[in-house]
Design an enzyme around this catalytic site. Structure first.
Site, PDB file in Angstrom:
ATOM      1  N   ASP A   1       0.838  -1.204   0.000  1.00 36.28           N
ATOM      2  CA  ASP A   1       0.000   0.000   0.000  1.00 36.28           C
ATOM      3  C   ASP A   1       0.865   1.244   0.000  1.00 36.28           C
ATOM      4  O   ASP A   1       0.464   2.301   0.489  1.00 36.28           O
ATOM      5  CB  ASP A   1      -0.927  -0.004   1.227  1.00 36.28           C
ATOM      6  CG  ASP A   1      -2.032   1.024   1.109  1.00 36.28           C
ATOM      7  OD1 ASP A   1      -2.592   1.421   2.156  1.00 36.28           O
ATOM      8  OD2 ASP A   1      -2.342   1.458  -0.021  1.00 36.28           O
TER       9      ASP A   1
ATOM     10  N   LYS B   1       2.814   3.366  -5.692  1.00 31.68           N
ATOM     11  CA  LYS B   1       2.238   2.365  -6.611  1.00 31.68           C
ATOM     12  C   LYS B   1       3.268   1.876  -7.615  1.00 31.68           C
ATOM     13  O   LYS B   1       3.217   0.725  -8.041  1.00 31.68           O
ATOM     14  CB  LYS B   1       0.997   2.949  -7.308  1.00 31.68           C
ATOM     15  CG  LYS B   1      -0.045   3.507  -6.328  1.00 31.68           C
ATOM     16  CD  LYS B   1      -0.305   2.596  -5.137  1.00 31.68           C
ATOM     17  CE  LYS B   1      -0.930   3.351  -3.974  1.00 31.68           C
ATOM     18  NZ  LYS B   1      -0.891   2.579  -2.701  1.00 31.68           N
TER      19      LYS B   1
ATOM     20  N   ASP C   1      -3.248  -3.020  -2.420  1.00 35.03           N
ATOM     21  CA  ASP C   1      -4.317  -2.015  -2.445  1.00 35.03           C
ATOM     22  C   ASP C   1      -4.205  -1.197  -3.727  1.00 35.03           C
ATOM     23  O   ASP C   1      -3.140  -1.130  -4.349  1.00 35.03           O
ATOM     24  CB  ASP C   1      -4.188  -1.092  -1.228  1.00 35.03           C
ATOM     25  CG  ASP C   1      -5.402  -0.167  -1.088  1.00 35.03           C
ATOM     26  OD1 ASP C   1      -5.260   0.920  -0.503  1.00 35.03           O
ATOM     27  OD2 ASP C   1      -6.495  -0.528  -1.577  1.00 35.03           O
ATOM     28  N   ASN C   2      -5.304  -0.574  -4.144  1.00 38.83           N
ATOM     29  CA  ASN C   2      -5.302   0.449  -5.211  1.00 38.83           C
ATOM     30  C   ASN C   2      -4.921  -0.051  -6.585  1.00 38.83           C
ATOM     31  O   ASN C   2      -4.348   0.707  -7.383  1.00 38.83           O
ATOM     32  CB  ASN C   2      -4.358   1.606  -4.847  1.00 38.83           C
ATOM     33  CG  ASN C   2      -4.620   2.137  -3.473  1.00 38.83           C
ATOM     34  OD1 ASN C   2      -3.749   2.045  -2.604  1.00 38.83           O
ATOM     35  ND2 ASN C   2      -5.795   2.664  -3.228  1.00 38.83           N
TER      36      ASN C   2
ATOM     37  N   GLU D   1     -11.392   4.195  -0.946  1.00 39.98           N
ATOM     38  CA  GLU D   1     -11.821   4.493   0.433  1.00 39.98           C
ATOM     39  C   GLU D   1     -12.705   5.746   0.513  1.00 39.98           C
ATOM     40  O   GLU D   1     -12.408   6.760  -0.094  1.00 39.98           O
ATOM     41  CB  GLU D   1     -10.606   4.672   1.366  1.00 39.98           C
ATOM     42  CG  GLU D   1      -9.500   5.560   0.864  1.00 39.98           C
ATOM     43  CD  GLU D   1      -8.422   4.782   0.128  1.00 39.98           C
ATOM     44  OE1 GLU D   1      -8.726   3.728  -0.455  1.00 39.98           O
ATOM     45  OE2 GLU D   1      -7.282   5.233   0.110  1.00 39.98           O
TER      46      GLU D   1
END
Ligand code: 611
Ligand code: MG
Length: 214
Positions: free
Chosen positions: A141, A144, A169-170, A199
């Site tokens: 997380d 990226k 994540d993401n 989120e």
């Protein structure tokens, strides 16, 4: 003096959460970020998916890349079996200082080792510095564009074993396209996408769970 957003998140925890109660810390941060100021915690919706993966893996060793304010650190650590260890890497000293206090408020200091520095520098030192053999679960997380190089580095450093789980994540927003392409096309991973939302918003996002096949 002007406070920072992480400081305001810590304030919200200290005002609204009960010391030693991790779920109340998570709830306080989600309430603040949903009603007062958005922040890049994994959040409650994706957090439930994170919880289910942690419970399923029941890891003895966890690596988290990107602590920020410690929201997912607290979520994960609160679900770990006794004697399990979570190492979380954070690059920004100001974020690290806040996260230490959030983790302490939740009463989880004994399960969490927060290490300040860059994942690229620390991953090669995990074995010698922390006596880690392999990680059962890795939560990605952080930056990226670091997901893919850090995954390759963990493989090179033999920090993954047959069955190690990577949870990222993401993968849609902000996105990690090179990482996603890699884990979905590599014969060494079994990948699965958990569709969710960014989120505290209605924007699509999701978590990618990838099992290392050895
Ligand atoms: O950018 C995002 N995350 C980057 C997070 C980065 C975190 O990790 C370290 S970097 C590092 C480097 C090396 N080693 C350890 C930590 C930073 O200091 C920060 O604490 C993000 C952005 C959005 N969004 O909507 O824009 C939503 C999200 O859920 C996100 O996670
Ligand atoms: Mg994130």
């Amino acid at each position: 003096t002007q406070s920072t957003r992480p400081q305001r998140i810590l304030d919200a925890v200290q005002k609204n959460a009960t010391r030693g109660d991790p779920r109340s810390v998570v709830k306080a941060i989600d309430h603040f970020c949903r009603n007062k100021e958005w922040a890049m915690n994994v959040g409650d919706e994706k957090g439930c998916i994170l919880d289910s993966v942690v419970s399923e893996v029941n890891p003895a060793t966890v690596l988290e890349l990107g602590t920020y304010c410690g929201y997912s650190t607290v979520r994960i650590a609160s679900l770990l079996p006794p004697h399990a260890k979570l190492i979380t890497l954070e690059f920004n000293p100001d974020f690290a200082a806040i996260a230490r206090q959030v983790i302490a408020w939740a009463g989880l200091e004994d399960k969490v080792q927060l290490v300040e520095g860059a994942s690229g520098d620390w991953i090669p030192k995990m074995k010698e510095q922390f006596g880690v053999k392999t990680f059962d679960l890795v939560f990605l997380d952080h930056w990226k564009n670091s997901y893919l190089p850090d995954t390759k580095l963990m493989e090179e450093c033999s920090l993954l074993r047959k069955g190690s789980v990577l949870l990222a994540d993401n993968v849609i927003c902000p996105g990690a396209p090179d990482y996603l392409e890699f884990v979905r096309s590599s014969p060494r991973y079994k990948s699965q996408y958990f569709k969710s939302h960014l989120e505290y918003t209605k924007v699509e996002d999701g978590l990618e769970k990838s099992v290392f096949l050895g």
